[in-house]
Each structure stands twice: as structure tokens, then as C-alpha cells.
Design a protein around this motif. Sequence first.
Motif, short mmCIF file in Angstrom:
data_model
loop_
_atom_site.label_atom_id
_atom_site.label_comp_id
_atom_site.label_asym_id
_atom_site.label_seq_id
_atom_site.Cartn_x
_atom_site.Cartn_y
_atom_site.Cartn_z
N ALA A 35 0.85 -1.18 0.00
CA ALA A 35 0.00 0.00 0.00
C ALA A 35 0.89 1.24 0.00
CB ALA A 35 -0.90 0.01 1.23
N ALA A 36 0.44 2.30 -0.68
CA ALA A 36 1.23 3.53 -0.77
C ALA A 36 0.92 4.50 0.36
CB ALA A 36 0.99 4.21 -2.11
N ASN A 37 -0.21 4.30 1.07
CA ASN A 37 -0.57 5.21 2.16
C ASN A 37 -1.53 4.50 3.11
OD1 ASN A 37 -3.30 5.51 1.12
ND2 ASN A 37 -2.40 6.84 -0.44
N ALA A 38 -1.88 5.20 4.20
CA ALA A 38 -2.72 4.59 5.23
C ALA A 38 -4.11 4.25 4.71
CB ALA A 38 -2.82 5.53 6.43
N ASP A 39 -4.67 5.09 3.85
CA ASP A 39 -6.02 4.81 3.33
C ASP A 39 -6.04 3.51 2.52
OD1 ASP A 39 -7.14 7.13 4.48
OD2 ASP A 39 -6.50 8.34 2.78
N GLU A 40 -5.03 3.33 1.67
CA GLU A 40 -4.92 2.07 0.92
C GLU A 40 -4.75 0.89 1.87
OE1 GLU A 40 -1.98 1.67 -2.18
OE2 GLU A 40 -2.55 3.58 -3.08
N ALA A 41 -3.92 1.10 2.90
CA ALA A 41 -3.66 0.03 3.86
C ALA A 41 -4.94 -0.41 4.57
CB ALA A 41 -2.62 0.49 4.89
N ILE A 42 -5.74 0.55 4.99
CA ILE A 42 -6.99 0.23 5.70
C ILE A 42 -7.95 -0.51 4.78
CG2 ILE A 42 -9.03 1.27 6.77
CD1 ILE A 42 -7.02 3.40 7.92
N ALA A 43 -8.03 -0.09 3.52
CA ALA A 43 -8.90 -0.78 2.56
C ALA A 43 -8.44 -2.23 2.39
CB ALA A 43 -8.89 -0.05 1.22
N ILE A 44 -7.13 -2.45 2.32
CA ILE A 44 -6.60 -3.81 2.19
C ILE A 44 -6.90 -4.62 3.45
CG2 ILE A 44 -4.46 -5.15 2.05
CD1 ILE A 44 -3.41 -2.83 0.19
N LEU A 45 -6.67 -4.02 4.61
CA LEU A 45 -6.91 -4.73 5.87
C LEU A 45 -8.38 -5.15 6.01
CD1 LEU A 45 -4.66 -2.53 8.12
CD2 LEU A 45 -4.42 -5.00 7.85
N LYS A 46 -9.29 -4.33 5.52
CA LYS A 46 -10.72 -4.66 5.60
C LYS A 46 -11.05 -5.86 4.73
CE LYS A 46 -12.48 -0.09 6.76
NZ LYS A 46 -13.17 1.12 6.27
N SER A 47 -10.27 -6.06 3.65
CA SER A 47 -10.59 -7.15 2.71
C SER A 47 -9.69 -8.37 2.88
CB SER A 47 -10.47 -6.63 1.27
OG SER A 47 -9.12 -6.34 0.97
N ARG A 48 -8.65 -8.27 3.72
CA ARG A 48 -7.69 -9.37 3.88
C ARG A 48 -7.53 -9.75 5.35
NH1 ARG A 48 -3.72 -10.50 -0.37
NH2 ARG A 48 -3.21 -12.13 1.14
N PRO A 49 -8.35 -10.68 5.83
CA PRO A 49 -8.25 -11.07 7.24
C PRO A 49 -6.99 -11.89 7.55
CG PRO A 49 -9.88 -12.41 6.11
CD PRO A 49 -9.43 -11.35 5.13
N ASP A 50 -6.20 -12.21 6.52
CA ASP A 50 -5.01 -13.05 6.72
C ASP A 50 -3.74 -12.26 7.00
OD1 ASP A 50 -5.02 -12.02 4.13
OD2 ASP A 50 -4.21 -13.83 3.22
N ILE A 51 -3.80 -10.93 7.03
CA ILE A 51 -2.59 -10.13 7.27
C ILE A 51 -2.15 -10.28 8.72
CG2 ILE A 51 -1.67 -7.77 7.39
CD1 ILE A 51 -3.27 -7.24 4.79
N ARG A 52 -0.85 -10.59 8.90
CA ARG A 52 -0.31 -10.82 10.23
C ARG A 52 0.50 -9.64 10.77
NH1 ARG A 52 1.27 -16.34 10.82
NH2 ARG A 52 2.15 -15.77 12.83
N VAL A 53 1.21 -8.93 9.85
CA VAL A 53 2.06 -7.82 10.27
C VAL A 53 1.88 -6.65 9.31
CG1 VAL A 53 4.45 -7.03 10.69
CG2 VAL A 53 3.82 -9.41 11.18
#
Length: 124
Positions: A35-53
Motif C-alpha cells: 500500500a502507498a498510504n494509510a487509506d490504501e492500507a486500511i482498505a486492504i486490511l478490511k478485505s484481507r483477514p489473513d494479514i499478520r504484520v
Amino acid sequence: MSRGDPVILIVEDEFLLRLDSAETIGNAGFEVVQAANADEAIAILKSRPDIRVVFTDIQMPGSMDGLKLARFVRDRWPPIKIIATSGRVVAGDNDLPAGSLFLPKPYRGAELVAALRGLTGTAN
């Protein structure tokens, strides 16, 4: 890579640094999402429950910097571990959520991989 590899989200606005980190982390056997910024990161986190770090730069443009992102992630997704990095800002213990790591830039790839392995409990 196997499906069981821990998933690492890199949040870095500098494209070449993000690409270099992604290559280092991927070569160490982790799955990488970028992700290039926090907004992209949050969108990814909402759609990817498998992220660990979440591995985030502290100084980023957008709605929140890496420290605010770290606190948001801890509040919303408590199991996700956080590594913050910066070449200009030094994050103290009170700046990041408990259990988070700070890695000053420039860091060596081996340092980053060792930190990720420690947080995810994965062997070499």
C-alpha cells in the motif's frame, strides 16, 4: 510460496523503497501486500483477514501518518503486529502500541526479516 506463509502488509509512500522491501520480505518466504498510504492500507486490511504484520513508514502523506495508522490497526485488528520505520523520526515506546517494533532507516534486509520472523514465530 505456500498458502500458509504469513502475510505482511507494507505501507510505504516511496515506490522504490516499497518495492525493495517487498522483494526482501518475499524472498524470505513471506507473502507481501503493498500500500502507498494509510487509506490504501486500511482498505486492504478490511478485505484481507489473513494479514499478520503491518510494516509501515511513519512519515506519509494522506489522512494519517504511520503512528496514527499503527494505533488504528491495534484498535481495529488487535492481533496484527506492527513494525514502524523512519529515517527522520524516532518512535519511542509511548508512540507505538504495545508489542510494536521500531526499525530506523536505513535498515538492513536481514534486520527486517529477523523482526518479521520474531513477530510471526516463523523459522528461517
